[in-house]
Design a protein around this motif. Structure first.
Motif, PDB file in Angstrom:
ATOM      1  N   ASN A 181       0.833  -1.207   0.000  1.00 22.15           N
ATOM      2  CA  ASN A 181       0.000   0.000   0.000  1.00 22.15           C
ATOM      3  C   ASN A 181       0.864   1.253   0.000  1.00 22.15           C
ATOM      4  OD1 ASN A 181      -2.557   1.312   0.057  1.00 22.15           O
ATOM      5  ND2 ASN A 181      -2.219   1.728   2.227  1.00 22.15           N
ATOM      6  N   SER A 182       1.933   1.245   0.779  1.00 20.09           N
ATOM      7  CA  SER A 182       2.840   2.387   0.825  1.00 20.09           C
ATOM      8  C   SER A 182       3.472   2.640  -0.542  1.00 20.09           C
ATOM      9  CB  SER A 182       3.926   2.147   1.871  1.00 20.09           C
ATOM     10  OG  SER A 182       4.911   3.139   1.800  1.00 20.09           O
ATOM     11  N   HIS A 183       3.905   1.592  -1.211  1.00 24.24           N
ATOM     12  CA  HIS A 183       4.521   1.746  -2.531  1.00 24.24           C
ATOM     13  C   HIS A 183       3.501   2.164  -3.579  1.00 24.24           C
ATOM     14  CE1 HIS A 183       8.615   0.619  -1.632  1.00 24.24           C
ATOM     15  NE2 HIS A 183       8.152  -0.361  -0.862  1.00 24.24           N
ATOM     16  N   ARG A 184       2.264   1.713  -3.426  1.00 29.53           N
ATOM     17  CA  ARG A 184       1.196   2.121  -4.351  1.00 29.53           C
ATOM     18  C   ARG A 184       0.949   3.629  -4.224  1.00 29.53           C
ATOM     19  NH1 ARG A 184      -3.997   2.969  -3.779  1.00 29.53           N
ATOM     20  NH2 ARG A 184      -3.990   2.244  -1.641  1.00 29.53           N
ATOM     21  N   ILE A 185       0.906   4.129  -2.997  1.00 26.85           N
ATOM     22  CA  ILE A 185       0.705   5.567  -2.767  1.00 26.85           C
ATOM     23  C   ILE A 185       1.891   6.351  -3.318  1.00 26.85           C
ATOM     24  CG2 ILE A 185       0.545   7.341  -0.974  1.00 26.85           C
ATOM     25  CD1 ILE A 185      -1.025   5.248   0.701  1.00 26.85           C
ATOM     26  N   ARG A 186       3.109   5.877  -3.067  1.00 25.46           N
ATOM     27  CA  ARG A 186       4.299   6.575  -3.569  1.00 25.46           C
ATOM     28  C   ARG A 186       4.305   6.637  -5.093  1.00 25.46           C
ATOM     29  NH1 ARG A 186       9.486   4.494  -0.409  1.00 25.46           N
ATOM     30  NH2 ARG A 186      10.258   6.610  -0.641  1.00 25.46           N
TER      31      ARG A 186
ATOM     32  N   ALA B  30      23.523  32.625  -4.519  1.00 24.99           N
ATOM     33  CA  ALA B  30      24.335  33.799  -4.850  1.00 24.99           C
ATOM     34  C   ALA B  30      24.712  33.836  -6.327  1.00 24.99           C
ATOM     35  CB  ALA B  30      25.593  33.829  -3.995  1.00 24.99           C
ATOM     36  N   ASP B  31      24.836  32.677  -6.962  1.00 24.52           N
ATOM     37  CA  ASP B  31      25.224  32.642  -8.378  1.00 24.52           C
ATOM     38  C   ASP B  31      24.040  32.826  -9.331  1.00 24.52           C
ATOM     39  OD1 ASP B  31      23.925  30.242  -8.061  1.00 24.52           O
ATOM     40  OD2 ASP B  31      25.561  28.995  -8.828  1.00 24.52           O
ATOM     41  N   GLY B  32      22.862  33.099  -8.775  1.00 24.42           N
ATOM     42  CA  GLY B  32      21.678  33.325  -9.600  1.00 24.42           C
ATOM     43  C   GLY B  32      20.837  32.081  -9.830  1.00 24.42           C
ATOM     44  N   SER B  33      21.333  30.931  -9.419  1.00 25.46           N
ATOM     45  CA  SER B  33      20.554  29.702  -9.580  1.00 25.46           C
ATOM     46  C   SER B  33      19.530  29.578  -8.447  1.00 25.46           C
ATOM     47  CB  SER B  33      21.470  28.484  -9.594  1.00 25.46           C
ATOM     48  OG  SER B  33      22.111  28.341  -8.348  1.00 25.46           O
ATOM     49  N   ILE B  34      18.601  28.675  -8.620  1.00 20.46           N
ATOM     50  CA  ILE B  34      17.559  28.449  -7.618  1.00 20.46           C
ATOM     51  C   ILE B  34      17.585  26.988  -7.205  1.00 20.46           C
ATOM     52  CG2 ILE B  34      15.067  28.484  -7.188  1.00 20.46           C
ATOM     53  CD1 ILE B  34      14.895  30.789  -9.230  1.00 20.46           C
ATOM     54  N   SER B  35      17.606  26.757  -5.908  1.00 22.25           N
ATOM     55  CA  SER B  35      17.530  25.402  -5.357  1.00 22.25           C
ATOM     56  C   SER B  35      16.127  25.192  -4.806  1.00 22.25           C
ATOM     57  CB  SER B  35      18.533  25.210  -4.224  1.00 22.25           C
ATOM     58  OG  SER B  35      19.842  25.421  -4.687  1.00 22.25           O
ATOM     59  N   TRP B  36      15.645  23.954  -4.867  1.00 18.37           N
ATOM     60  CA  TRP B  36      14.288  23.637  -4.425  1.00 18.37           C
ATOM     61  C   TRP B  36      14.339  22.598  -3.319  1.00 18.37           C
ATOM     62  CZ3 TRP B  36      10.294  26.408  -6.401  1.00 18.37           C
ATOM     63  CH2 TRP B  36      10.527  27.138  -7.569  1.00 18.37           C
ATOM     64  N   ALA B  37      13.436  22.742  -2.342  1.00 25.53           N
ATOM     65  CA  ALA B  37      13.336  21.791  -1.233  1.00 25.53           C
ATOM     66  C   ALA B  37      11.885  21.331  -1.099  1.00 25.53           C
ATOM     67  CB  ALA B  37      13.792  22.438   0.070  1.00 25.53           C
ATOM     68  N   TRP B  38      11.693  20.012  -0.932  1.00 21.15           N
ATOM     69  CA  TRP B  38      10.363  19.441  -0.796  1.00 21.15           C
ATOM     70  C   TRP B  38       9.849  19.616   0.622  1.00 21.15           C
ATOM     71  CZ3 TRP B  38       7.628  18.020  -4.899  1.00 21.15           C
ATOM     72  CH2 TRP B  38       8.290  17.685  -6.066  1.00 21.15           C
ATOM     73  N   GLY B  39       8.548  19.767   0.749  1.00 19.90           N
ATOM     74  CA  GLY B  39       7.913  19.875   2.053  1.00 19.90           C
ATOM     75  C   GLY B  39       6.419  19.720   1.907  1.00 19.90           C
ATOM     76  N   GLY B  40       5.701  20.149   2.916  1.00 14.53           N
ATOM     77  CA  GLY B  40       4.252  20.094   2.883  1.00 14.53           C
ATOM     78  C   GLY B  40       3.690  19.348   4.075  1.00 14.53           C
ATOM     79  N   THR B  41       2.390  19.066   4.011  1.00 15.42           N
ATOM     80  CA  THR B  41       1.709  18.388   5.111  1.00 15.42           C
ATOM     81  C   THR B  41       1.618  16.887   4.889  1.00 15.42           C
ATOM     82  OG1 THR B  41      -0.464  18.779   4.100  1.00 15.42           O
ATOM     83  CG2 THR B  41       0.342  20.431   5.674  1.00 15.42           C
ATOM     84  N   VAL B  42       2.110  16.410   3.769  1.00 18.45           N
ATOM     85  CA  VAL B  42       2.130  14.973   3.500  1.00 18.45           C
ATOM     86  C   VAL B  42       3.235  14.326   4.339  1.00 18.45           C
ATOM     87  CG1 VAL B  42       3.702  15.078   1.541  1.00 18.45           C
ATOM     88  CG2 VAL B  42       2.014  13.284   1.619  1.00 18.45           C
ATOM     89  N   SER B  43       3.056  13.069   4.687  1.00 17.13           N
ATOM     90  CA  SER B  43       4.046  12.354   5.503  1.00 17.13           C
ATOM     91  C   SER B  43       5.418  12.378   4.835  1.00 17.13           C
ATOM     92  CB  SER B  43       3.595  10.905   5.685  1.00 17.13           C
ATOM     93  OG  SER B  43       4.624  10.130   6.229  1.00 17.13           O
ATOM     94  N   PRO B  44       6.489  12.553   5.613  1.00 15.51           N
ATOM     95  CA  PRO B  44       7.839  12.534   5.034  1.00 15.51           C
ATOM     96  C   PRO B  44       8.159  11.231   4.295  1.00 15.51           C
ATOM     97  CG  PRO B  44       7.906  13.363   7.277  1.00 15.51           C
ATOM     98  CD  PRO B  44       6.504  12.882   7.036  1.00 15.51           C
ATOM     99  N   LEU B  45       7.432  10.172   4.610  1.00 14.48           N
ATOM    100  CA  LEU B  45       7.609   8.893   3.928  1.00 14.48           C
ATOM    101  C   LEU B  45       7.349   9.026   2.433  1.00 14.48           C
ATOM    102  CD1 LEU B  45       7.851   5.733   4.018  1.00 14.48           C
ATOM    103  CD2 LEU B  45       5.380   5.711   4.409  1.00 14.48           C
ATOM    104  N   TYR B  46       6.452   9.927   2.066  1.00 15.47           N
ATOM    105  CA  TYR B  46       6.055  10.075   0.666  1.00 15.47           C
ATOM    106  C   TYR B  46       6.761  11.219  -0.065  1.00 15.47           C
ATOM    107  CZ  TYR B  46       2.368   7.030   2.337  1.00 15.47           C
ATOM    108  OH  TYR B  46       1.681   5.987   2.903  1.00 15.47           O
ATOM    109  N   LEU B  47       7.595  11.974   0.634  1.00 14.09           N
ATOM    110  CA  LEU B  47       8.327  13.066  -0.008  1.00 14.09           C
ATOM    111  C   LEU B  47       9.440  12.486  -0.876  1.00 14.09           C
ATOM    112  CD1 LEU B  47       8.716  15.665   2.874  1.00 14.09           C
ATOM    113  CD2 LEU B  47       7.136  15.757   0.956  1.00 14.09           C
ATOM    114  N   PRO B  48       9.687  13.102  -2.019  1.00 12.22           N
ATOM    115  CA  PRO B  48      10.816  12.653  -2.844  1.00 12.22           C
ATOM    116  C   PRO B  48      12.130  12.828  -2.097  1.00 12.22           C
ATOM    117  CG  PRO B  48       9.383  14.125  -4.068  1.00 12.22           C
ATOM    118  CD  PRO B  48       8.927  14.170  -2.657  1.00 12.22           C
ATOM    119  N   ARG B  49      13.053  11.958  -2.369  1.00  6.95           N
ATOM    120  CA  ARG B  49      14.349  11.998  -1.690  1.00  6.95           C
ATOM    121  C   ARG B  49      15.211  13.163  -2.183  1.00  6.95           C
ATOM    122  NH1 ARG B  49      12.270   8.380   0.774  1.00  6.95           N
ATOM    123  NH2 ARG B  49      12.878   6.263   1.210  1.00  6.95           N
TER     124      ARG B  49
END
Length: 151
Positions: free
Chosen positions: A34-39, A130-149
């Protein structure tokens, strides 16, 4: 004359042991399945968000004013389509999406996945480097189990 010790088949104890082992394996495997199906279903959403992050990144690179990053004003899916040119028509696992103009945070509301995650938020938070690039970080209210690595 009957010969003893030449019986074929399984004894009741052997069958019960096999059934117990199958029960234990099922108790472990079903929650993992079930966990893998949700992921797997959330993967559709994270891929869509990665395309949206790329579009927001391009917008910010083009609209940078005086060294400060300018984020698009996209409070809903139609404005994302008109401002960034991305359509979510084929994505059935997102019920709402927005890009916060003040922070650049991308938020989507999950739907049609599983009752444990439907209605929860998945977000991508940008950090201007500082070099003008943008880095992204995952978050939200979903369980950390389902967040992308990684992103």
């Amino acid at each position: 004359m009957l010969k003893k010790g030449n019986s074929k088949g399984f004894t009741l104890i052997e069958l019960l042991i096999v059934i117990a082992i199958i029960g234990i394996l099922a108790a472990i495997a079903l929650p993992m399945f079930n966990s893998h199906r949700i992921r797997a279903k959330i993967l559709e959403v994270t891929n869509t968000m990665a395309y949206l992050a790329s579009a927001v990144n391009n917008y910010a690179q083009e609209m940078t004013a005086g060294g400060s990053v300018v984020w698009p004003n996209c409070p809903d899916i139609p404005s994302i389509q008109s401002t960034l040119g991305l359509g979510f028509g084929a994505v059935t696992r997102i019920s709402a999406a927005q890009v916060d103009q003040a922070t650049g945070v991308i938020e989507v509301t999950l739907s049609n996945i599983d009752s444990s995650v439907d209605g929860r938020m998945l977000s991508l938070t940008p950090t201007a480097n500082a070099d003008g690039s943008i880095s992204w970080a995952w978050g939200g209210t979903v369980s950390p189990l389902y967040l992308p690595r990684i992103h």
